[in-house]
Scaffold this motif. Structure first.
Motif, mmCIF file in Angstrom:
data_model
loop_
_atom_site.group_PDB
_atom_site.id
_atom_site.type_symbol
_atom_site.label_atom_id
_atom_site.label_comp_id
_atom_site.label_asym_id
_atom_site.label_seq_id
_atom_site.Cartn_x
_atom_site.Cartn_y
_atom_site.Cartn_z
ATOM 1 N N LEU A 1 47.671 38.039 22.655
ATOM 2 C CA LEU A 1 48.900 37.857 23.428
ATOM 3 C C LEU A 1 48.582 37.504 24.880
ATOM 4 O O LEU A 1 49.212 36.620 25.470
ATOM 5 N N VAL A 2 47.607 38.194 25.445
ATOM 6 C CA VAL A 2 47.227 37.937 26.834
ATOM 7 C C VAL A 2 46.599 36.555 26.954
ATOM 8 O O VAL A 2 46.866 35.818 27.919
ATOM 9 N N GLN A 3 45.777 36.161 25.984
ATOM 10 C CA GLN A 3 45.167 34.831 26.023
ATOM 11 C C GLN A 3 46.222 33.734 25.930
ATOM 12 O O GLN A 3 46.111 32.707 26.604
ATOM 13 N N ALA A 4 47.249 33.928 25.122
ATOM 14 C CA ALA A 4 48.338 32.950 25.036
ATOM 15 C C ALA A 4 49.078 32.862 26.368
ATOM 16 O O ALA A 4 49.424 31.762 26.823
ATOM 17 N N LEU A 5 49.295 33.999 27.004
ATOM 18 C CA LEU A 5 49.947 34.009 28.315
ATOM 19 C C LEU A 5 49.059 33.350 29.362
ATOM 20 O O LEU A 5 49.544 32.608 30.217
ATOM 21 N N ALA B 1 48.327 30.298 35.138
ATOM 22 C CA ALA B 1 47.023 30.558 35.765
ATOM 23 C C ALA B 1 46.959 31.934 36.404
ATOM 24 O O ALA B 1 45.923 32.337 36.913
ATOM 25 N N ALA B 2 48.054 32.683 36.349
ATOM 26 C CA ALA B 2 48.122 33.964 37.042
ATOM 27 C C ALA B 2 47.457 35.110 36.281
ATOM 28 O O ALA B 2 47.459 36.238 36.749
ATOM 29 N N VAL B 3 46.875 34.836 35.115
ATOM 30 C CA VAL B 3 46.264 35.881 34.304
ATOM 31 C C VAL B 3 44.748 35.763 34.380
ATOM 32 O O VAL B 3 44.188 34.697 34.124
ATOM 33 N N ILE B 4 44.089 36.863 34.728
ATOM 34 C CA ILE B 4 42.634 36.918 34.775
ATOM 35 C C ILE B 4 42.187 37.924 33.724
ATOM 36 O O ILE B 4 42.560 39.092 33.773
ATOM 37 N N LEU C 1 54.810 42.520 28.256
ATOM 38 C CA LEU C 1 53.704 41.796 28.904
ATOM 39 C C LEU C 1 54.260 40.675 29.777
ATOM 40 O O LEU C 1 53.842 40.506 30.919
ATOM 41 N N LYS C 2 55.212 39.924 29.264
ATOM 42 C CA LYS C 2 55.821 38.839 30.049
ATOM 43 C C LYS C 2 56.601 39.398 31.223
ATOM 44 O O LYS C 2 56.603 38.818 32.305
ATOM 45 N N GLN C 3 57.270 40.539 31.030
ATOM 46 C CA GLN C 3 57.994 41.170 32.132
ATOM 47 C C GLN C 3 57.038 41.662 33.211
ATOM 48 O O GLN C 3 57.354 41.620 34.391
ATOM 49 N N LEU C 4 55.877 42.118 32.782
ATOM 50 C CA LEU C 4 54.884 42.613 33.729
ATOM 51 C C LEU C 4 54.414 41.496 34.663
ATOM 52 O O LEU C 4 54.229 41.707 35.854
ATOM 53 N N LEU C 5 54.250 40.325 34.101
ATOM 54 C CA LEU C 5 53.830 39.195 34.941
ATOM 55 C C LEU C 5 54.992 38.711 35.797
ATOM 56 O O LEU C 5 54.812 38.336 36.945
ATOM 57 N N GLY C 6 56.194 38.784 35.219
ATOM 58 C CA GLY C 6 57.479 38.450 35.827
ATOM 59 C C GLY C 6 57.414 37.740 37.080
ATOM 60 O O GLY C 6 57.966 37.382 37.920
#
Length: 129
Positions: free
Chosen positions: A69-73, A78-81, A124-129
């Motif tokens: 899920l995190v890899q798809a996000l 680009a905000a995911v490390i 997870l999507k809300q967390l990145l929000g």
């Protein structure tokens, strides 16, 4: 024979106390300045005010379910490390990560939110929000 139930209860309480200690230690960085992490970012990520760090391990069961899920996000933004704590233990130590999976939302250099454990795709999507 009378002591066995008490020993079992004492062992369960000890294990639960240790788990709670790790959980609260993982939440400690929340609201504080993030450690130096600019060396991890590429040019597109440096311009982003909010980043999501995902600390995981390949040996962790919840991580194996959450990582796709995190890899798809990460593919969408680009905000995911993504950080494998086995490959980069010094980075996990720098952030104070002791439990996997751990997600840290960093906003303008401050650790805004820390989530420990597996979460749903919606959260997870809300967390990145």
């Amino acid at each position: 024979m009378e002591l066995i139930p008490y020993l079992v209860v004492a062992a369960m309480v000890f294990i639960m106390a240790m788990q709670l200690r790790l959980y609260f230690a993982a939440k400690r960085p929340q609201g504080k300045a993030a450690p130096h992490f600019e060396d991890l970012l590429d040019e597109s990520q440096r311009a982003l005010p909010r980043l999501l760090f995902y600390f995981h391990s390949e040996y962790c069961g919840p991580c194996r379910r959450l990582t796709p899920l995190v890899q798809a996000l990460a593919h969408d933004t680009a905000a995911v490390i993504i950080v494998d704590v086995a490959q980069q233990p010094e980075l996990a130590q720098r952030f104070g990560v002791r439990v996997t999976p751990t997600l840290m939302r960093v906003n303008h250099g401050t650790v805004e939110k820390v989530v420990v454990g597996e979460i749903s795709e919606t959260k997870l999507k809300q967390l990145l929000g």
